[in-house]
Structure formats: structure tokens, C-alpha cells
Design an enzyme around this catalytic site. Structure first.
Site, PDB file in Angstrom:
ATOM      1  N   LYS A  47     -20.321 -30.389  45.223  1.00 11.52           N
ATOM      2  CA  LYS A  47     -21.597 -31.055  44.955  1.00 11.52           C
ATOM      3  C   LYS A  47     -22.457 -31.096  46.218  1.00 11.52           C
ATOM      4  CE  LYS A  47     -21.380 -34.511  42.201  1.00 11.52           C
ATOM      5  NZ  LYS A  47     -21.021 -35.833  41.703  1.00 11.52           N
ATOM      6  N   ARG A 102     -21.573 -40.819  45.333  1.00 14.37           N
ATOM      7  CA  ARG A 102     -20.782 -40.026  44.380  1.00 14.37           C
ATOM      8  C   ARG A 102     -19.725 -39.211  45.101  1.00 14.37           C
ATOM      9  NH1 ARG A 102     -24.398 -39.117  39.675  1.00 14.37           N
ATOM     10  NH2 ARG A 102     -26.477 -39.730  40.355  1.00 14.37           N
ATOM     11  N   GLY A 155     -15.689 -36.387  36.219  1.00 11.59           N
ATOM     12  CA  GLY A 155     -15.328 -37.737  35.776  1.00 11.59           C
ATOM     13  C   GLY A 155     -14.020 -38.266  36.329  1.00 11.59           C
ATOM     14  N   MET A 167     -13.150 -38.852  39.523  1.00 11.66           N
ATOM     15  CA  MET A 167     -13.260 -39.795  40.637  1.00 11.66           C
ATOM     16  C   MET A 167     -14.473 -40.698  40.396  1.00 11.66           C
ATOM     17  SD  MET A 167     -12.136 -37.449  43.807  1.00 11.66           S
ATOM     18  CE  MET A 167     -13.207 -36.119  43.393  1.00 11.66           C
ATOM     19  N   ARG A 218     -23.923 -26.880  39.475  1.00  9.91           N
ATOM     20  CA  ARG A 218     -22.603 -26.292  39.767  1.00  9.91           C
ATOM     21  C   ARG A 218     -22.364 -25.203  38.725  1.00  9.91           C
ATOM     22  NH1 ARG A 218     -19.376 -31.709  37.898  1.00  9.91           N
ATOM     23  NH2 ARG A 218     -20.310 -31.827  35.875  1.00  9.91           N
ATOM     24  N   HIS A 230     -17.761 -36.451  27.841  1.00  7.30           N
ATOM     25  CA  HIS A 230     -16.492 -36.247  28.552  1.00  7.30           C
ATOM     26  C   HIS A 230     -15.538 -35.408  27.707  1.00  7.30           C
ATOM     27  CE1 HIS A 230     -12.366 -37.458  29.710  1.00  7.30           C
ATOM     28  NE2 HIS A 230     -12.859 -37.288  30.916  1.00  7.30           N
ATOM     29  N   ARG A 251      14.460  -3.406  23.294  1.00  8.17           N
ATOM     30  CA  ARG A 251      15.835  -3.949  23.367  1.00  8.17           C
ATOM     31  C   ARG A 251      16.515  -3.629  22.038  1.00  8.17           C
ATOM     32  NH1 ARG A 251      12.916  -8.641  25.893  1.00  8.17           N
ATOM     33  NH2 ARG A 251      14.006  -9.214  27.812  1.00  8.17           N
ATOM     34  N   ARG A 253      16.298   0.874  25.515  1.00  7.31           N
ATOM     35  CA  ARG A 253      17.455   0.417  26.285  1.00  7.31           C
ATOM     36  C   ARG A 253      18.680   0.338  25.372  1.00  7.31           C
ATOM     37  NH1 ARG A 253      17.702  -5.476  28.646  1.00  7.31           N
ATOM     38  NH2 ARG A 253      18.252  -5.914  26.489  1.00  7.31           N
ATOM     39  N   SER A 292      13.857   0.232  36.061  1.00 11.92           N
ATOM     40  CA  SER A 292      13.041  -0.882  35.577  1.00 11.92           C
ATOM     41  C   SER A 292      13.738  -2.179  35.996  1.00 11.92           C
ATOM     42  CB  SER A 292      12.892  -0.807  34.064  1.00 11.92           C
ATOM     43  OG  SER A 292      12.101  -1.879  33.630  1.00 11.92           O
ATOM     44  N   GLY A 315      14.980  -5.639  35.732  1.00 11.93           N
ATOM     45  CA  GLY A 315      15.231  -6.708  34.758  1.00 11.93           C
ATOM     46  C   GLY A 315      15.270  -7.999  35.542  1.00 11.93           C
ATOM     47  N   THR A 316      14.085  -8.568  35.753  1.00  9.92           N
ATOM     48  CA  THR A 316      14.022  -9.734  36.649  1.00  9.92           C
ATOM     49  C   THR A 316      14.655 -10.981  36.034  1.00  9.92           C
ATOM     50  OG1 THR A 316      11.795  -9.971  35.844  1.00  9.92           O
ATOM     51  CG2 THR A 316      12.048  -9.058  38.055  1.00  9.92           C
ATOM     52  N   CYS A 359      10.367  -5.270  33.638  1.00 12.42           N
ATOM     53  CA  CYS A 359      10.365  -5.633  32.221  1.00 12.42           C
ATOM     54  C   CYS A 359      10.916  -7.028  31.968  1.00 12.42           C
ATOM     55  CB  CYS A 359      11.083  -4.584  31.386  1.00 12.42           C
ATOM     56  SG  CYS A 359      12.802  -4.386  31.842  1.00 12.42           S
ATOM     57  N   TYR A 412       4.499   0.109  36.884  1.00  8.61           N
ATOM     58  CA  TYR A 412       3.913  -0.579  35.725  1.00  8.61           C
ATOM     59  C   TYR A 412       4.613  -1.920  35.527  1.00  8.61           C
ATOM     60  CZ  TYR A 412       8.128   0.890  33.310  1.00  8.61           C
ATOM     61  OH  TYR A 412       9.443   1.071  32.969  1.00  8.61           O
TER      62      TYR A 412
END
Ligand code: PEP
Ligand code: MG
Length: 872
Positions: free
Chosen positions: A22, A93, A102, A104, A334, A452, A558, A614, A761, A763-764, A828, A848
Site C-alpha cells: 500500500k 492503516r 482485512g 490487519m 493494488r 469481505h 502401472r 511398467r 524414470s 520413482g520418487t 513419474c 520430462y
């Protein structure tokens, strides 16, 4: 010496860190020559210092504040204290770096006291002066001392009743009497209102600093991921009065429609009112267009300023203005909060207008908001039959059904009980934020499009219908009525945020999948992105959805998910529990038929795009029944004794199934399953080849820890594929065999694995599980507390752990590319679709990411943003 206070002329839009959003914008508007009432901004650093050590105010800030006030007095030629009739009054303000509407505190009309109110009354009129004074007393009590605002409303109402007059018709003595009653409320709470204006200002500034840490502000920051250590600036600005007379007023206006993006002024104002009356939704305002009729000159100036501001900031603006006796002032601007739909339309329109370029447009849309563009809408046929209750303002789009609740607390409770709720209130206030977050939709009977409820719901992407004036809501009795219809807490309603219509009962929804604006933006994203986006999909329906959403192939099919249909699981169970070779063959043949059909359709659906299939991954017992009744039914179907089946099932149980007989370990010990799957893939591929479709099958082996495992499986798969080509009289066509990288050992030996694999690939999901030693199925039991204790600020199964898992990934990529510089490497696991992880994946040079179909549009945007950001 550190400068703690800046006058509006001293800052600019670039000073958001120091002056808050502001303050920086007030400074910028002053520089642009817009009619901004003069003032000054106390820096965010002052707030941080004060919150650290409150003595900072007396020791340092007080003196600078006094100097700033003296300067302001000179500039305005008014005085802040004393009896000079030219009164300077100020507003105080909050204003953080990121807007927190709104959340604060604000105090208006500071500088009034008993004496100065009489002076003001002489200059203006009695009613106006005492109205301002009462507002000050009420706001100051609430913000500085935490005295309930409602007590002042009650006091006023009782006074009016006693006097049998409205507050606008009181004489001087009665006004003073009412003020005394307001002051008594202070005394009852052990406080005294400070008559001296500077003391008021000191109290107000410190209260605004403290409001940075109030509960609702913290919740809001957590929701919007705003850091807690930024602090708020405080803006002290000379007051202009929208409540002076009938040629005065105050309003809020967006330069475009924040709900749908339409390029037209969109706002509302209240005649003879002060700012908080509009935002609080207490009086229903008039649309901005009516200003064109009542004060055409003011309207024209406003429109011109709106254009200047929008062109200057190159973004849609949310402007607060006040008209004092026919003169327009701009109090704030804003970048306006908007729905995802509006954000998209505005970004595209601004590219077409030449205001921003395509890359800026791509950066303007948050990937997280994309899900709102593929949001649910009510099914048209069901909507036509649904019992209509009432129409309000379509404040925030969406279609939601849920149980009515009347308070934010009840919304939270019901949410914890697993219920879907619609929060119905006369109006919402910042205290309701937690209840609003958990609600499917928000409905209010009062307030407009900038109330609001409307602003916050749009920011959260929650469906909202505001200002349903015909609804009578009794929050106390938990009853809502509209004409003869009466509904109570727990009754089901459906809310249409597009039309603003509300219905009783549940209405089924469908998803909007075709959004031309989105397709246009995502086509730009594909042009710039380095990373590709593939899909995790194994059913035809998912595959088709993924293709519609622009998947550039399938990163993970899968195959175990293909065995869960009723007929298929029986054959899988027959295979696992077979006693004879013949039984095994019989089951494998049936499964082969199913799989071949599946792969045939899937290859057709992906056409020329790549698809990685897979091979079977989970342990065998996952396919078997646990319940004895089910075992008995299965025994009958398989013509075996239930007891024998129980023995067999028990023998397959494992102590640590996630670390047990699964993935490639099954492929090595039970090669017939992988052979059957490979045969199904190649029979369908050969068939399609012979029908003229070019296909390059890609087969992926899960859970490899050692090069020898991969070598073993690859050898027998290659032999089998050679035989198949011969058997079907097919000239061999290219295919690839690759591996998942989902074990730390696989990362550390990736150079060796790369000798065997055509692609990798990550596999996390498993890689994270194995790296942390957190069970992916049990993390829910402790991650909440871990987050609260700030031991782990995020769930590493949802957002990549760069420090640990990420380091292993980097090692794997480096080692693999030493052996095969161009080896394609994908992701993946779940984090592949997480926009906040994607820039890391680009940095470590994966090829990818692959994610579930509905996450694809957001991922396409995120990969483009990662590319653009990496360049700057
Ligand atoms: C993974 O482990 O990340 C993965 C994609 O495989 P799954 O979730 O099927 O174990
Ligand atoms: Mg896995």
C-alpha cells in the site's frame, strides 16, 4: 542513520519490501500526480524492530513520527493538535508487502477529541462531526484495547431507543451524552480514551504493528504462503471525508471484472459513507455505473485515473477512492485479486492489447489456480430440475453442494467430522477465515461484489454467492428462511457461483475440460518449455483425459492397475495360487488376452506419442483376499479347499512388504509374468504395425537396485521379443527397455544401470520412502506434527526433498550421462506434478515430468515458467 519514515513523495512502487504494497503504491501514485491525500509510511523494518523490542517505539520511532506529523501539518496547512480550526485528521492503516485484505487493523479519524469535534462541527455540521468522533472511539477501542465493537453498536441502539430519535437528529447535548456513554465503555474495561491526538497516533501505530501477529493474519499468511517475518508498514494519511454530504462518497473499483475478467470498470460505492462501510458489506452499495449519472465529471476523472493506473502497472487494479464534496481522491491501488478465470482472460487480453508479452502472461497465472479452470459445474439436466431458492451476486465461480452451517467454528468442526459444508452468514468478517477455508462455498445475505466474503473467496478459489438480500439468516437460531422455505443447520444446499443461484438439495456436477483461453495459454507454454509433460495413466479413460489436457506421452502406465477388474483379479489369483503348470498356463493365457486388448487400445489412444509400460510392481499378496468369507468364495471359484488357500495366502505374507518380494525381484523369481506382459505389449504393437501405425514400445522394469538384476531381466525379455517377431513374421522394429530409479543404490550405481537401460524414470515415491526411511503409507501419522514443530516444513512425498532425495537424483543423472549423454530421464512419482518442484527438475536436467491427467495443465504451465525464470 536508518530512515524509519518516508513521506509519500519519497518512495516508489519498487519499495514494497520497505514500505509495504500500500505504501509503495501510494508513493507511486503521488509521483504520477494523482490526487492522493498526503501522508507518510512507517517502514516494515520498524514493525519488525518493534515486535522484537517494544521499547523501540519510545526510544526511536516516537520522535520521527512527531517530525513526520509536523511536515504533514505544513504540507496540508492544517494542525493535528491544538485548537486551530483548520483540523488535520489522519487515518492509520496497515500495509504489508503482500496484500492481506482485512486481516490487519485500520483506524480512521484520528485526531478528534471533545474540543476538536466541536470545531469540526462548526466547520461542517453536528451530525457529521459526531459521527466521525463515534467511529474513532469505536475503532480505537477495538484495535488498540480489544474492546468488542458490538458493545458500541448496542450502546448506540439503546440510546436511540431511549431518546426516541435517530442518531442523525440529536442535539449537541445529546451527542455529548452519547460520547460520554462510549467513554464509559472504555472505563468499564479499565481504559481511558487518549484526548491528545499524538497519544492517539502512538497507540494506533503500535496496535497496527501488533496486528501483524493476530490469529487471523497468521492463518491468512499460512494459507497464501506469506512468510511470517516480513512485518507490516503503517500508512498515516490525512483524512478526506466521504461522509461529508450527499455529494460525497467512497468506493472500491476494479479496472476489470475480477470474477470473469471482462474489460470494464467493475466497482461499487456508497454515498455519504466512509471506506469501511463498503468493505464490511454493512450497507449494500450502488454499482459504479450509477456515479456516471449522479456525478458525471467525477466518474470521468475516475475512469481516466483507472486507465492511467492500469497502463502504468500493466495489470488489473483494485482502486479505493473517496469523493469529498464533489472532489475525487484516490486512496489506494493494488493489483486486484481475481478468480483463475479472470486472471487468464486478463492476461490474454493484455497480450492482445500489447500491454504485456506472452511470457509475462505465462508468469501471471499461478499453476495452483489452474485446477479452478477445470472445475466442476452443475450438470445442466439436473440443474433444470433443481428446486431454486434465491439469487444473489455471483461473487466467485464454482459449483458446490454441502450442509448449511452458520458459523465459522461450526464449519471447522463439521469439516473435521468429514462433512462438506456451506458457510451461510449475513456477512463474513476476517475472524471467519478458518471456517471459510474449509467450506465448499460461502453464501451471504448482505454485502456486494467487493465485500469481505467476495474478495476472500475469490482469492481462495472458493465458490461464493454474496448479497442474497431475500435470505433471512438467524445465526443464533441456526435458521435460514426465504419466503415460506425454512432451512436449518445440516440441510443440504447447492450453490452456483457462476449464476449466483442457490438451490436446495444436492445437484451432481461435471467437469469443464474445454477452456479455449486455457488452451491458448498452454500452447504458448509448450512453445517455451524445455521439459516435456507426460501422463501417469493406465485406463483408456485416463489416457483420453490426459491427451485432451495436452500430455506429450505416457510416462508411466502401472500395469498392476489393469488387474483389478472383477474378471481379471480372479485370473491373477488363479495364477498366484496355481498348483499345477496347466493351471498357471491357463491363468497366464487369460491374463494375456486382457492385457493385449488393453495395450492395443492404449497404443491407439496415444498414437505417435511415446508410452512407457511398467511391468508388474506390487507384492503378490496385494491381489489376494484377506477376509475369510471372500476366501471361501474364491475357493469355490478356483475349485480348491478354503483351508489350503488360507495356508497359501499366509505363506505369501511378508514382514516388510514394501521391502519384500516385489518389483523386479518378482520378475526374476517368476519370469512368466513379465514374459506374459511383454508378449501382450508386442502382440498388440505388431498388430498395429501391421495395420500401419508406427509404434516404439517402451518397457520399464521397477525397483532395480543392481545392474545384474536389470541385465538378467533384459536378457530374457529380449530373447522373448526376438521369438515373438519371428512367430508373427514381423520385421523387428525398434523398442526400448529402461528402468525405474527408485532406490538409493540405483542412484549411486546409475552409470552401471545406464549401460543396460535405454531410459530412466525416477520413482520418487519409493525413492523418498527409501531415502528417509518413511513409509509412504504411514507418513500421515506424523507429518502433521513434524510440520507444526517445523522439523519438516513440507511432505516430501508431495514436494521434492532437494537436499536429500534431490542430491541422489543429481548423482544418478551425472553418472548416467557420463555413460549415455542423451539418455532420457523422467520423473513419474507424485512430485513430478508438483509445480513448486518443477524448477528444480529443470535445473538438474531431467527430460520430462509425468503426472496424473488432471495435473497436466498446471504442470505444462509450471514447466514453461521454470524455463522463463531460468533465463532471467
Ligand atoms: C514411484 O515409486 O515413485 C512410482 C512412480 O512407482 P509406484 O508409486 O507405483 O511405486
Ligand atoms: Mg515405485
Amino acid at each position: 542513520m536508518t530512515k524509519w519514515i518516508y513521506s509519500f513523495e519519497e518512495g516508489s512502487a519498487n519499495d514494497k519490501d520497505l514500505l509495504g504494497g500500500k505504501g509503495a503504491n501510494l508513493a507511486e501514485m503521488s509521483r504520477l500526480g494523482l490526487p492522493v491525500p498526503p501522508g507518510f509510511t512507517i517502514t516494515t523494518q520498524s514493525c519488525i524492530n518493534y515486535l522484537d523490542n517494544p521499547d523501540f517505539f519510545d526510544s526511536t520511532l516516537k520522535e520521527d513520527t512527531l517530525k513526520a506529523v509536523t511536515n504533514l501539518e505544513k504540507k496540508t496547512e492544517k494542525t493535528f493538535s491544538g485548537e486551530n480550526p483548520n483540523l488535520l485528521l489522519v487515518s492509520v492503516r496497515s500495509g504489508a508487502k503482500f496484500s492481506m485484505p482485512g486481516m490487519m487493523d485500520t483506524i480512521l479519524n484520528l485526531g478528534l477529541n471533545d474540543q476538536r469535534t466541536q470545531l469540526l462541527a462548526k466547520q461542517t455540521n453536528l451530525d457529521f462531526a459526531y459521527n466521525c468522533y463515534r467511529r474513532l472511539l469505536q475503532m480505537f477501542a477495538d484495535v488498540v484495547y480489544g474492546i468488542d465493537k458490538g458493545l458500541f453498536d448496542d450502546c448506540l441502539a439503546q440510546f436511540e431507543q431511549m431518546q426516541a430519535k435517530t442518531v442523525h437528529n440529536l442535539d449537541l447535548y445529546e451527542h455529548q451524552e452519547l460520547i460520554n456513554q462510549y467513554k464509559d465503555l472504555y472505563s468499564k474495561h479499565g481504559y481511558q480514551f487518549p484526548e491528545e491526538p499524538n497519544q492517539q497516533l502512538y497507540g494506533a501505530i503500535q496496535a497496527v504493528f501488533k496486528s501483524w501477529n493476530n490469529h487471523r493474519a497468521r492463518i491468512y499468511r499460512e494459507l497464501h504462503q506469506i512468510p511470517h517475518d516480513l512485518g507490516t508498514a503503517v500508512n498515516v494519511q490525512s483524512m478526506v471525508f466521504g461522509n461529508s454530504d450527499q455529494t460525497s462518497g467512497t468506493g472500491v473499483c476494479f479496472t476489470r471484472n475480477p470474477a470473469n475478467g471482462e474489460p470494464k470498470l467493475f466497482g461499487e460505492f456508497l454515498l455519504n459513507a466512509q471506506g469501511e462501510d463498503v468493505v464490511a458489506g454493512i450497507r449494500t452499495p450502488e454499482p459504479i455505473a450509477s456515479l456516471k449519472i449522479s456525478q458525471p465529471e467525477v466518474y470521468k476523472s475516475f475512469r481516466d485515473y483507472a486507465t492511467i493506473l492500469e497502463n502504468h502497472y500493466k495489470d488489473m487494479q483494485d482502486i479505493e477512492f473517496t469523493i469529498e464534496k464533489g472532489k475525487l481522491y484516490i486512496l489506494q491501488t493494488r493489483n486486484g485479486k481475481r478468480t483463475a478465470k479472470a486472471a487468464l482472460k486478463i492476461a490474454l487480453d493484455m497480450v492482445d492489447q500489447g500491454l504485456i508479452n506472452k511470457e509475462e502472461a505465462l508468469l501471471r497465472i499461478s499453476p495452483a489456480s489452474i485446477s479452478q479452470l477445470i472445475h466442476p459445474v452443475f450438470q445442466e439436466s439436473a440443474l433444470a430440475k433443481a428446486p431454486f431458492i434465491v439469487q444473489g451476486l455471483p461473487a466467485s465461480p464454482g459449483a458446490a453442494t454441502g450442509e448449511i452451517v452458520f458459523t465459522a467454528d461450526r464449519a471447522k468442526e463439521a469439516h473435521q467430522e468429514g462433512k462438506k459444508v456451506i458457510l451461510v452468514r449475513q456477512e463474513t468478517s476476517p475472524e471467519d477465515i478458518e471456517g471459510m477455508i474449509v467450506s465448499q462455498a460461502i453464501v451471504t445475505s448482505q454485502g456486494g461484489m467487493t465485500s469481505h466474503a467476495a474478495v476472500v473467496a475469490r482469492g481462495m478459489g472458493t465458490c461464493c454467492v454474496a448479497g442474497c438480500g431475500e435470505l433471512n439468516i438467524s445465526e443464533e437460531n441456526k435458521i435460514l428462511s426465504c419466503g415460506p422455505l425454512v432451512l436449518t443447520e445440516g440441510d443440504i444446499i447447492s450453490v452456483d457461483g457462476y449464476s449466483g443461484r442457490i438451490y436446495s438439495g444436492e445437484i451432481p456436477t461435471t467437469l469443464v475440460e474445454h477452456n479455449q483461453d486455457l488452451q491458448r495459454l498452454l500452447s504458448w507454454a509448450d512453445e517455451v518449455a524445455i521439459l516435456k509433460v507426460r501422463a501417469n495413466a493406465e485406463t483408456i479413460k485416463d489416457l483420453q483425459t490426459a491427451m485432451k489436457f495436452g500430455a506429450q506421452g505416457v510416462g508411466l502406465a502401472r500395469t498392476e492397475h489393469m488387474f483389478f477388474g472383477q474378471e481379471r483379479i480372479l485370473e491373477m489369483r488363479r495364477l498366484i495360487l496355481a498348483d499345477t503348470e496347466e493351471e498357471t498356463r491357463e491363468a497366464l493365457n487369460r491374463l494375456l488376452e486382457f492385457q493385449e486388448k488393453d495395450f492395443y487400445q492404449m497404443f491407439q489412444a496415444v498414437q505417435d506419442k511415446p508410452m512407457i509400460v511398467r511391468l508388474l510392481d506390487p507384492p503378490m499378496h496385494e491381489f489376494l483376499p484377506k477376509d475369510f468369507q471372500e476366501i471361501e468364495i474364491l475357493a469355490t471359484k478356483l475349485k480348491k479347499s478354503p483351508e489350503k488357500l488360507v495356508d497359501c495366502i499366509e505363506s505369501l505374507q511378508e514382514n516388510n512388504p514394501m521391502l519384500g518380494h516385489r518389483g523386479c525381484r518378482l520378475g526374476i523369481t517368476k519370469p512368466e509374468i513379465y514374459k506374459m506382459q511383454t508378449e501382450a505389449i508386442f502382440r498388440s504393437a505388431i498388430k498395429l504395425h501391421q495395420q500401419g501405425q508406427e509404434i516404439k514400445p517402451e518397457i520399464m522394469v521397477p525397483l532395480i537396485a543392481d545392474q545384474k538384476e536389470l541385465e538378467f531381466i533384459k536378457n530374457y525379455l529380449v530373447q522373448h521379443i526376438d521369438q515373438l517377431f519371428k512367430q508373427y513374421d514381423q520385421e523387428p522394429f525398434p523398442y526400448e527397455i529402461g528402468t525405474m530409479i527408485e532406490l538409493p543404490r540405483a542412484c549411486l550405481t546409475a552409470d552401471k544401470l545406464a549401460e543396460e537401460a535405454n531410459f530412466f524414470s525416477f520413482g520418487t515415491n519409493d525413492l523418498t520412502q527409501m531415502t528417509y526411511g518413511f513409509s509412504r503409507d504411514d507418513i500421515g501419522k506424523f507429518i502433521g506434527q513434524y510440520k507444526e514443530l517445523e522439523i519438516l516444513p513440507f511432505d516430501p512425498f508431495q514436494m521434492v526433498d532437494k537436499e536429500g532425495v534431490g542430491e541422489l537424483m543429481k548423482i544418478a543423472i551425472r553418472k548416467a550421462r557420463q555413460v549415455k549423454p542423451n539418455i532420457p530421464i523422467g520423473i513419474c512419482g507424485e512430485v513430478g506434478g508438483d509445480p513448486s518442484s518443477i524448477s528444480f527438475f529443470q535445473k538438474i536436467q531431467v527430460t520430462y515430468v509425468s503426472c496424473s491427467p488432471y495435473r497436466i495443465p498446471a504442470a505444462r504451465l509450471a514447466v514453461a515458467q521454470a524455463t522463463i525464470q531460468a533465463r532471467s
